[in-house]
Design a protein around this motif. Sequence first.
Motif, PDB file in Angstrom:
ATOM      1  N   ARG A 191      92.964  10.433 -96.376  1.00  0.00           N
ATOM      2  CA  ARG A 191      91.702  10.417 -95.637  1.00  0.00           C
ATOM      3  C   ARG A 191      90.671  11.193 -96.433  1.00  0.00           C
ATOM      4  NH1 ARG A 191      90.476  15.046 -92.541  1.00  0.00           N
ATOM      5  NH2 ARG A 191      92.108  16.636 -92.505  1.00  0.00           N
ATOM      6  N   LEU A 192      89.408  11.100 -96.065  1.00  0.00           N
ATOM      7  CA  LEU A 192      88.364  11.855 -96.742  1.00  0.00           C
ATOM      8  C   LEU A 192      88.277  13.233 -96.106  1.00  0.00           C
ATOM      9  CD1 LEU A 192      85.569   9.144 -97.208  1.00  0.00           C
ATOM     10  CD2 LEU A 192      87.374   9.859 -98.802  1.00  0.00           C
ATOM     11  N   TYR A 193      88.587  14.245 -96.875  1.00  0.00           N
ATOM     12  CA  TYR A 193      88.661  15.610 -96.372  1.00  0.00           C
ATOM     13  C   TYR A 193      87.309  16.312 -96.489  1.00  0.00           C
ATOM     14  CZ  TYR A 193      93.691  14.882 -97.012  1.00  0.00           C
ATOM     15  OH  TYR A 193      94.979  14.395 -96.965  1.00  0.00           O
ATOM     16  N   PRO A 194      86.954  17.140 -95.514  1.00  0.00           N
ATOM     17  CA  PRO A 194      85.747  17.963 -95.654  1.00  0.00           C
ATOM     18  C   PRO A 194      86.004  19.141 -96.592  1.00  0.00           C
ATOM     19  CG  PRO A 194      86.868  18.483 -93.597  1.00  0.00           C
ATOM     20  CD  PRO A 194      87.622  17.332 -94.210  1.00  0.00           C
ATOM     21  N   ASP A 195      84.942  19.754 -97.020  1.00  0.00           N
ATOM     22  CA  ASP A 195      85.014  20.958 -97.851  1.00  0.00           C
ATOM     23  C   ASP A 195      85.479  22.117 -96.979  1.00  0.00           C
ATOM     24  OD1 ASP A 195      84.551  23.262 -99.313  1.00  0.00           O
ATOM     25  OD2 ASP A 195      82.518  22.727 -99.893  1.00  0.00           O
ATOM     26  N   PRO A 196      86.645  22.725 -97.258  1.00  0.00           N
ATOM     27  CA  PRO A 196      87.138  23.822 -96.423  1.00  0.00           C
ATOM     28  C   PRO A 196      86.235  25.051 -96.439  1.00  0.00           C
ATOM     29  CG  PRO A 196      88.892  22.922 -97.790  1.00  0.00           C
ATOM     30  CD  PRO A 196      87.611  22.363 -98.313  1.00  0.00           C
ATOM     31  N   ILE A 197      85.429  25.219 -97.472  1.00  0.00           N
ATOM     32  CA  ILE A 197      84.575  26.401 -97.560  1.00  0.00           C
ATOM     33  C   ILE A 197      83.310  26.235 -96.716  1.00  0.00           C
ATOM     34  CG2 ILE A 197      83.323  27.957 -99.094  1.00  0.00           C
ATOM     35  CD1 ILE A 197      86.347  28.000 -99.491  1.00  0.00           C
ATOM     36  N   THR A 198      82.637  25.093 -96.846  1.00  0.00           N
ATOM     37  CA  THR A 198      81.395  24.871 -96.097  1.00  0.00           C
ATOM     38  C   THR A 198      81.652  24.216 -94.745  1.00  0.00           C
ATOM     39  OG1 THR A 198      81.007  22.661 -97.050  1.00  0.00           O
ATOM     40  CG2 THR A 198      80.162  24.571 -98.264  1.00  0.00           C
ATOM     41  N   GLY A 199      82.807  23.579 -94.596  1.00  0.00           N
ATOM     42  CA  GLY A 199      83.122  22.894 -93.350  1.00  0.00           C
ATOM     43  C   GLY A 199      82.381  21.570 -93.187  1.00  0.00           C
ATOM     44  N   THR A 200      81.791  21.051 -94.255  1.00  0.00           N
ATOM     45  CA  THR A 200      81.036  19.802 -94.185  1.00  0.00           C
ATOM     46  C   THR A 200      81.625  18.771 -95.154  1.00  0.00           C
ATOM     47  OG1 THR A 200      79.435  20.275 -95.944  1.00  0.00           O
ATOM     48  CG2 THR A 200      78.992  21.223 -93.766  1.00  0.00           C
TER      49      THR A 200
END
Length: 207
Positions: A102-111
């Motif tokens: 799946r397309l994962y969000p950026d864990p640091i920015t949450g976006t």
Amino acid sequence: MAVFSVNGSFGGAMPRGEQGFTYMSALLLILMMGTALAAVGQVWSTIGKRERELQLIWVGTQYAQALRSYYRSGTGVAQYPDSLDELLEDHRFPSIQRHIRRLYPDPITGTDDWGLTKSIDGRITGVYSRSTQTPLKVANFPSQWQEFDNMTSYGDWRFVAESAFQESTSNRPGAPGTPSTLTAPPANGPGASLGTSLGAPLGGASQ
């Protein structure tokens, strides 16, 4: 019979000196509790940040692996995708192929707003966080990401396809173009095992 006076000269009211001592003791206790809670909060904040860093390494590796798989899977001229969506649904084949779970969000920015590195023809060769925060982790990265050592921001961690894998006689994919098995990040430390090898480096410029 004892009488409780209003001015505290006899009975339940405490002498003024004792009242002041009790008040200061209460303030000191509150201050100590506040300091302890702040320390605990800082510890949990650090733990959370380290966990997000591990998540970023794991997720970034998944994207780099998927980009590598997309490149090697094509027939004819090998190309990277125009968008990350093509990693999830590759329409170059009679049946849709998937290169990432799946397309994962950026864990640091949450976006989902990833920075993208691109080749000369404008196709995506890698991803990176848009965060400019300073990482806690500055060493002991997986071998394919050793260049991350001593980087000063998360945005410097460039997860590009040509660096995603190294040749290994003990861990090779079954055939070119076949993505290695994707697994969810382990709950106690995403990124602990970060993939397999998929061949020689490919070029790509950053944007």
